[in-house]
Write an enzyme that holds these catalytic residues in place. Sequence first.
Site, PDB file in Angstrom:
ATOM      1  CD  GLU A   7      -2.409  40.127  39.392  1.00 42.75           C
ATOM      2  OE1 GLU A   7      -1.865  39.015  39.467  1.00 42.75           O
ATOM      3  OE2 GLU A   7      -2.765  40.645  38.317  1.00 42.75           O
ATOM      4  CE1 TYR A  17       2.701  38.437  34.944  1.00 37.64           C
ATOM      5  CE2 TYR A  17       4.193  37.457  33.346  1.00 37.64           C
ATOM      6  CZ  TYR A  17       3.704  37.529  34.641  1.00 37.64           C
ATOM      7  OH  TYR A  17       4.211  36.704  35.614  1.00 37.64           O
ATOM      8  CD  GLU A  73      -3.221  44.557  36.233  1.00 38.25           C
ATOM      9  OE1 GLU A  73      -3.493  45.003  35.088  1.00 38.25           O
ATOM     10  OE2 GLU A  73      -3.397  43.377  36.566  1.00 38.25           O
ATOM     11  NE  ARG A  91       9.376  30.087  34.162  1.00 37.91           N
ATOM     12  CZ  ARG A  91       8.180  30.628  34.336  1.00 37.91           C
ATOM     13  NH1 ARG A  91       7.142  29.863  34.597  1.00 37.91           N
ATOM     14  NH2 ARG A  91       8.026  31.939  34.247  1.00 37.91           N
ATOM     15  CB  THR A 122     -11.449  43.656  36.703  1.00 37.46           C
ATOM     16  OG1 THR A 122     -11.010  42.354  36.286  1.00 37.46           O
ATOM     17  CG2 THR A 122     -10.317  44.656  36.520  1.00 37.46           C
ATOM     18  CG  HIS A 178       3.906  40.929  38.888  1.00 37.89           C
ATOM     19  ND1 HIS A 178       3.475  40.536  40.138  1.00 37.89           N
ATOM     20  CD2 HIS A 178       3.125  40.239  38.005  1.00 37.89           C
ATOM     21  CE1 HIS A 178       2.490  39.676  40.025  1.00 37.89           C
ATOM     22  NE2 HIS A 178       2.253  39.474  38.726  1.00 37.89           N
ATOM     23  NE  ARG A 183      -1.821  36.160  42.981  1.00 40.65           N
ATOM     24  CZ  ARG A 183      -1.506  36.899  41.933  1.00 40.65           C
ATOM     25  NH1 ARG A 183      -1.534  36.367  40.719  1.00 40.65           N
ATOM     26  NH2 ARG A 183      -1.163  38.165  42.068  1.00 40.65           N
ATOM     27  CG  ASP A 242      -6.420  41.028  37.022  1.00 42.27           C
ATOM     28  OD1 ASP A 242      -7.603  40.686  36.881  1.00 42.27           O
ATOM     29  OD2 ASP A 242      -5.467  40.356  36.584  1.00 42.27           O
ATOM     30  CE  LYS A 281      -4.704  36.767  37.055  1.00 44.61           C
ATOM     31  NZ  LYS A 281      -3.887  37.846  37.635  1.00 44.61           N
ATOM     32  CD  GLN A 326      -2.916  33.286  38.427  1.00 45.72           C
ATOM     33  OE1 GLN A 326      -3.161  33.875  39.475  1.00 45.72           O
ATOM     34  NE2 GLN A 326      -2.165  33.801  37.484  1.00 45.72           N
ATOM     35  CE1 TYR A 352       0.789  28.931  34.285  1.00 48.80           C
ATOM     36  CE2 TYR A 352       0.123  27.702  36.236  1.00 48.80           C
ATOM     37  CZ  TYR A 352       1.110  28.143  35.379  1.00 48.80           C
ATOM     38  OH  TYR A 352       2.409  27.796  35.601  1.00 48.80           O
ATOM     39  CB  THR A 362       1.066  42.926  38.913  1.00 52.52           C
ATOM     40  OG1 THR A 362      -0.133  42.154  38.904  1.00 52.52           O
ATOM     41  CG2 THR A 362       1.368  43.352  40.336  1.00 52.52           C
ATOM     42  CD  GLU A 380       5.107  40.847  42.827  1.00 55.12           C
ATOM     43  OE1 GLU A 380       6.181  41.332  42.399  1.00 55.12           O
ATOM     44  OE2 GLU A 380       3.999  41.367  42.623  1.00 55.12           O
ATOM     45  CG  ASP A 388      -4.499  42.148  33.152  1.00 54.27           C
ATOM     46  OD1 ASP A 388      -4.141  43.337  33.206  1.00 54.27           O
ATOM     47  OD2 ASP A 388      -4.287  41.345  34.071  1.00 54.27           O
TER      48      ASP A 388
END
Length: 429
Positions: free
Chosen positions: A200, A130, A202, A144, A258, A135, A238, A234, A254, A241, A245, A362, A376, A128
């Site tokens: 997600e 990114y 994709e 951040r 899928t 996203h 959350r 996917d 994850k 995760q 992670y 995503t 999101e 997978d």
Amino acid sequence: MTLDQTHDPKLASWVEGAEPGSDFPIQSLPIGIFSEAKGLRRPGVAIGDYILDLTASADLLDEEWREDLSQPILNAWLSRGPEAHRALRQRLSEILSDERYRDDVEINLIGQSEVRMHLPCLIGDYTDFYVGIHHATNVGKQFRPDNPLLPNYKYVPIGYHGRASSVRASGEPVVRPRGQRKPPEADAPEYGPSRRLDYELELGIWIGRGNDLGQPIPIGEAGQHIAGYCLLNDWSARDLQAWEYQPLGPFLAKNFLTSISPWIVSADALAPFRTPMPPRPEGDPDPLPYLSNDADRQSGGLSIQLEVTLSTEKMRQQRQAPHVLSRGRADSAMYWSAAQIVTHHSSNGCNLQPGDLIGTGTLSNDSDQGLGSLLEISRGGKQPIELQSGEKRSFLEDGDEVTLRAWCEREGAVRIGLGECVGRVVSAY
């Protein structure tokens, strides 16, 4: 990627339901694996409301294809590469449009509503990526705000190896995963069902012809290794995760499931819908030479329209239409192209194999109408959405059903679809 007679917008099929507007007109002809009740799995091609049984139609096909097209998985067929795939497409286009073949072919058509679809391949590896920059930016801002994208993002296609054994075809129940989670206010983690289950949106990329170990795939040849595309969900826990992670990335959040749409829509079928890759914003670095290709810049994008809908148990009981969560486009969401993904994956000598599956990551657009996940849409759970049933959702509840859809359309070409990718959440065991 060149156009031929199979793309002719005037071409029509004698098969019912294959008229313009269908997901599966004669200009598409995706391949997959199906079975009837208590029957064997075998390959078929979607045309209108039907599936053409390729095993039963073997006498109408090239003799050298028959062995690979009589197996319950398509790995051997995908390994033949684009020349064989294109030749089969041309032959199918001929027999499904010419009335001379109707008596011989019609008996081998089976209604799509009468079959069960399966994974088209034995998936050896699933990776997978990114590459959805909007996203990545939206999620990065939640953690951040001043620096949402890490420094490597615009230099290297970011990816991780997923779990191939838990990839399933559309319709598989989504069992709510259990795992460790640690709310911010808690002193220690706890174990239990995920409380922040998400989807997600994709695209999936199917690898056709592979490469030898130690032999990278050049960017100019990457398209020859892509057999086709599908939709991919996917599913993501959350809360699990966020706790697990760091420092090695996604794991149990994850790998529990899928979901993919069951049809491999060939790269040839999508040829009329190729588009230039979005120009990089001023100040962004150019791709390193091994990821740079003029042809890919001019036609490496995919003009695919995307849609996600949500139906809750209450909405279905009240016969309410599904709620549209998002509508967007793939070509404006991807910072890296499919060819760049494949090239980078093999750039260290990694050997891709027929039937390997690659997710794009995503795909969100730069507007609120085109976001590809509830993380999101609900701003990390801070802004729940309200449904017509009066219910609210920040993340998925038991009984919720998510449906991904995608299609391509433009002037001068016949609309084709990628089908549906559906999953309904059930409670944790």
